[in-house]
Scaffold this motif. Structure first.
Motif: not given
Length: 313
Positions: A267-271, A279-280, A292-294
């Motif tokens: 997953a990605l931690i979006i900043r 969190v994506l 895609l789950y954001y």
């Protein structure tokens, strides 16, 4: 079941300290990660799962352990019953929730990703499918399919006959199988898709996004009425890619994505300008992203700073 003396007022968990534990505390601590995993998979909320553990503990310390033949099964039964009650309350809460509702993401320990069965069971994709089950169906599915609990034990936990539980399990399994990913992808395939998406996101490259998104991809974003999010799911690679690039094109900020493992999956931690935005998580099939789950709701981002241990045993 007979009871023994209960906790002191305000006690909500095993007592602190390094002294010797009594048998009730020892059993609870030994199975705590399992009980949390059961509650979380039933509820999709770490905060509510922690509440269930507190309720389980308060009931457990009143039990006469001399009459308990299987402490693990008994603890799972208490946790299941309390989770079922909470599920029904949460259903009413979700009816007034602003926008789509997504499970609360968990930063998980490396062993979760290494256990394919556990990683799939707590994946955002499957957890979202479980939301479409009734509370009893979800409890039966989780206990039987994920934790391999016997029909007899499940019957005692959900207050149904074993015959009824078998029927519920069959119905729930058929429902989930029709909606879960068609086949599991390897961690390396999932990471490759995530890295391609991350590069396209940070460069705001529309074509690169289209290349990694499956034609039928669905984007679900959860802001909880606190952060801006799409009011309903967006379907189709073109629409999803344009929504992402269009939103970024209007903004004057620095966006970065840090690779991590959430719910046992890449997953990605979006900043945004260095501050946590969300969190994506994603669902990958045939090397392309189909979901895609954001999660942007700040109330659901409290478990991404430190790892949460999960277990099936």
């Amino acid at each position: 079941m007979n009871e023994r003396s209960g906790p002191t007022a305000g006690q909500v968990g095993p007592p602190p300290g390094d002294g010797p534990m009594d048998s009730a505390t020892e059993a609870f601590v030994a199975h705590r990660n399992l009980l949390f995993t059961v509650a979380y998979e039933m509820l999709g909320s770490a905060a509510d799962a922690e509440d269930i553990l507190q309720e389980t503990w308060l009931r457990w310390i009143k039990v006469d352990l001399g009459q308990v033949s299987d402490q693990r099964a008994y603890l799972v039964r208490i946790t299941t019953r309390q989770s079922l009650n909470r599920l029904r309350t949460m259903k009413r809460r979700k009816e007034t929730y602003v926008g789509p509702w997504l499970p609360e993401p968990l930063l998980t320990t490396p062993d979760v990703a290494e256990d394919a069965e556990l990683a799939e069971s707590v994946s955002m994709a499957l957890m979202l499918v479980l939301e479409s089950l009734s509370p009893t169906e979800r409890a039966v599915f989780v206990l039987r399919e994920v934790f391999d609990v016997s029909y007899e034990e499940i019957a005692a936990a959900v207050d149904k006959s074993p015959v009824a539980v078998r029927q519920i399990a069959h119905r729930a399994r058929r429902h989930v199988d029709a909606r879960r990913p068609r086949e599991a992808v390897s961690p390396s395939q999932a990471r490759a898709a995530l890295e391609s998406f991350q590069a396209a996101l940070e460069t705001r490259d529309l074509q690169a996004l289209l290349d990694v998104l499956a034609p039928e991809v669905v984007l679900v974003s959860d802001g909880g009425g606190v952060k801006q999010a799409a009011p309903r799911p967006i379907t189709g690679a073109g629409k999803v890619a344009r929504f992402i690039v269009g939103g970024l094109g209007k903004a004057r900020f620095t966006l970065t994505g840090d690779s991590t493992v959430v719910n046992g999956n890449p997953a990605l931690i979006i900043r945004v300008d260095g501050e946590l935005d969300g969190v994506l998580a994603m669902r990958v099939e045939d090397a392309r992203i189909t979901g895609l789950y954001y999660v942007r709701n700040p109330q659901k981002l409290t478990r991404v700073a430190s790892e949460t241990p999960l277990t099936l045993r």
